[in-house]
Design an enzyme around this catalytic site. Sequence first.
Site, PDB file in Angstrom:
ATOM      1  N   HIS A 129      29.460  80.476  83.422  1.00 60.54           N
ATOM      2  CA  HIS A 129      28.215  81.166  83.110  1.00 60.54           C
ATOM      3  C   HIS A 129      27.070  80.236  83.530  1.00 60.54           C
ATOM      4  O   HIS A 129      27.226  79.015  83.497  1.00 60.54           O
ATOM      5  CB  HIS A 129      28.189  81.390  81.586  1.00 60.54           C
ATOM      6  CG  HIS A 129      27.064  82.228  81.080  1.00 60.54           C
ATOM      7  ND1 HIS A 129      25.795  81.732  80.875  1.00 60.54           N
ATOM      8  CD2 HIS A 129      27.012  83.532  80.695  1.00 60.54           C
ATOM      9  CE1 HIS A 129      25.019  82.688  80.399  1.00 60.54           C
ATOM     10  NE2 HIS A 129      25.733  83.799  80.286  1.00 60.54           N
ATOM     11  N   ASP A 206      33.168  75.531  76.768  1.00 57.84           N
ATOM     12  CA  ASP A 206      32.225  76.593  76.461  1.00 57.84           C
ATOM     13  C   ASP A 206      33.018  77.688  75.736  1.00 57.84           C
ATOM     14  O   ASP A 206      33.786  78.427  76.361  1.00 57.84           O
ATOM     15  CB  ASP A 206      31.616  77.103  77.767  1.00 57.84           C
ATOM     16  CG  ASP A 206      30.752  78.343  77.566  1.00 57.84           C
ATOM     17  OD1 ASP A 206      30.781  78.922  76.472  1.00 57.84           O
ATOM     18  OD2 ASP A 206      30.074  78.748  78.529  1.00 57.84           O
ATOM     19  N   GLN A 209      32.702  82.854  74.455  1.00 55.86           N
ATOM     20  CA  GLN A 209      33.465  84.109  74.427  1.00 55.86           C
ATOM     21  C   GLN A 209      34.788  83.972  73.674  1.00 55.86           C
ATOM     22  O   GLN A 209      35.591  84.909  73.694  1.00 55.86           O
ATOM     23  CB  GLN A 209      33.741  84.591  75.864  1.00 55.86           C
ATOM     24  CG  GLN A 209      32.491  84.953  76.645  1.00 55.86           C
ATOM     25  CD  GLN A 209      31.737  86.147  76.056  1.00 55.86           C
ATOM     26  OE1 GLN A 209      32.254  86.883  75.207  1.00 55.86           O
ATOM     27  NE2 GLN A 209      30.506  86.324  76.481  1.00 55.86           N
ATOM     28  N   LYS A 232      27.435  85.926  69.091  1.00 58.12           N
ATOM     29  CA  LYS A 232      28.583  86.552  69.766  1.00 58.12           C
ATOM     30  C   LYS A 232      29.786  86.671  68.829  1.00 58.12           C
ATOM     31  O   LYS A 232      30.891  87.000  69.261  1.00 58.12           O
ATOM     32  CB  LYS A 232      28.959  85.743  71.012  1.00 58.12           C
ATOM     33  CG  LYS A 232      27.909  85.825  72.127  1.00 58.12           C
ATOM     34  CD  LYS A 232      28.395  85.162  73.361  1.00 58.12           C
ATOM     35  CE  LYS A 232      27.309  84.880  74.375  1.00 58.12           C
ATOM     36  NZ  LYS A 232      26.797  86.075  75.060  1.00 58.12           N
ATOM     37  N   CYS A 370      25.160  86.717  84.530  1.00 60.31           N
ATOM     38  CA  CYS A 370      24.877  85.261  84.578  1.00 60.31           C
ATOM     39  C   CYS A 370      26.042  84.516  85.226  1.00 60.31           C
ATOM     40  O   CYS A 370      26.421  83.425  84.797  1.00 60.31           O
ATOM     41  CB  CYS A 370      24.574  84.687  83.198  1.00 60.31           C
ATOM     42  SG  CYS A 370      23.168  85.425  82.411  1.00 60.31           S
TER      43      CYS A 370
HETATM   44  C1  LIG Z   1      30.850  82.145  78.739  1.00 57.72           C
HETATM   45  C2  LIG Z   1      29.431  82.077  78.240  1.00 57.72           C
HETATM   46  N1  LIG Z   1      28.832  80.899  78.139  1.00 57.72           N
HETATM   47  C3  LIG Z   1      27.587  80.770  77.672  1.00 57.72           C
HETATM   48  C4  LIG Z   1      26.846  81.862  77.304  1.00 57.72           C
HETATM   49  C5  LIG Z   1      25.458  81.674  76.797  1.00 57.72           C
HETATM   50  O1  LIG Z   1      25.374  82.006  75.460  1.00 57.72           O
HETATM   51  P1  LIG Z   1      23.971  82.054  74.718  1.00 57.72           P
HETATM   52  O2  LIG Z   1      23.078  82.947  75.543  1.00 57.72           O
HETATM   53  O3  LIG Z   1      24.275  82.599  73.384  1.00 57.72           O
HETATM   54  O4  LIG Z   1      23.437  80.655  74.666  1.00 57.72           O
HETATM   55  C6  LIG Z   1      27.410  83.132  77.420  1.00 57.72           C
HETATM   56  C7  LIG Z   1      26.635  84.340  77.080  1.00 57.72           C
HETATM   57  O5  LIG Z   1      26.872  85.400  77.580  1.00 57.72           O
HETATM   58  C8  LIG Z   1      28.743  83.241  77.895  1.00 57.72           C
HETATM   59  O6  LIG Z   1      29.344  84.432  78.003  1.00 57.72           O
END
Ligand SMILES: Cc1ncc(COP(=O)(O)O)c(C=O)c1O
Length: 412
Positions: A129, A206, A209, A232, A370
């Site tokens: 992401h 990370d 998800q 999430k 993203c």
């Molecule tokens: C795999 C992953 N990493 C990071 C993020 C970023 O999360 P946040 O916008 O809550 O900081 C997302 C959000 O969609 C994501 O799906």
Amino acid sequence: MHLARTASIDWKAIREDFPILDQKVHGHPLVYFDNAATTQKPRAVIEALRDYYEHDNANVHRGLHELSSRATEAYEGARARAAQYIGAASADEIVFTRGTTESINLVAQSWGGTFVREGGVILLTEMEHHSNLVPWQLLAERTGARLRFVPVRDDGTLALEQLEQLLTPEVKLFAFTHVSNSLGTINPVAELCATARAVGAVTLVDAAQSAGHLPLNVQEIGCDFLAFSGHKMCGPTGSGTLYGRAEVLDAMPPWHGGGEMIVSVTLEKSSFKKPPHRFEAGTPNIAGAIGLAAAIDYIEGIGRAAIFEHDSKLTRYAQERFADLPGMRVLGPTGERGAILGFVMDAAHPHDLTTFADQRGLALRGGHHCNQPLMRRFGLPGTTRASFYFYNTTDEIDRMIEILRDAALFFA
Ligand SMILES: Cc1ncc(COP(=O)(O)O)c(C=O)c1O
């Protein structure tokens, strides 16, 4: 609470804990399949926020009065709860942040700014992401470090056979996602951490998800950092955590300066608290942390293994139903995967398809999610994505298939 194996859990009753789901959108019953972007909140979380503001609201760690003590106790209690949830050895290894993005930026700036030098390598994967890519690009620009990437295979899995060759001694940090937000791929995080550790690289997972979707334990994974977002996983927006292994956090300088993170301050110089407070300058998102703890309680009341099993069933069912649709291609692994289905309809751009679905009450997501480099890797401008959570049903999937079938006729 709903404490049992999947078969005996009353998923219908659980769904009723989410008031937002009971509404019509554009005259149709809402089908919410945008859970990878953000999940809905159960009453228990909404009530925890309300209760805090109605009874205990005060600033933390400051006032010597009853409300401030209560707010501090709830805030630090939430930290202990988050630590327990991910199997951290101590609550001091949990830094509250605004979410995954902020957690990764904290590591890139504080740890990266201290330990990454010109010639050093940050290893990432092609499926990251933007929030696990852009902070490292900024760090590389600042320091002269280089970025390197584990490629993604056509089936949406990582090309792990290349890992040994990529993980050279110059690699200072290996950062990767647990579950891909576009492909649904579940990466073998413990294996990745063990391989990285063997060359002395620090690891960051990370878990945006995965934290609300499957059981995870940072000590079993063996990572140095792990980031996740409250919103999430049934929690409030603007809440989240960075887990950092104590020894690694201890060696990191502050990244934001301000109140709450200092021991003493003169006009010229300051000394700083130990982690995690060193990394929490200013008034934190107190209600957010309390709401996140309520979300954790709620999720654990159901059980993450049961949630994973339930969501996997929904995903498998959706995959089977997709096979009936003409001109449609689903991305990502065919075996075990997260509750995320990215797909392409030959006849329609993802934005047009998402708008068509919205007009019928179905919330999907269309675009690059993203994940622009990943979309480029697959030669696509974007995909349409359906992502499920434990309050979703097979009836809702049937409704999605009906709408997609209509779309195929409409756009043909
Ligand atoms: C795999 C992953 N990493 C990071 C993020 C970023 O999360 P946040 O916008 O809550 O900081 C997302 C959000 O969609 C994501 O799906």
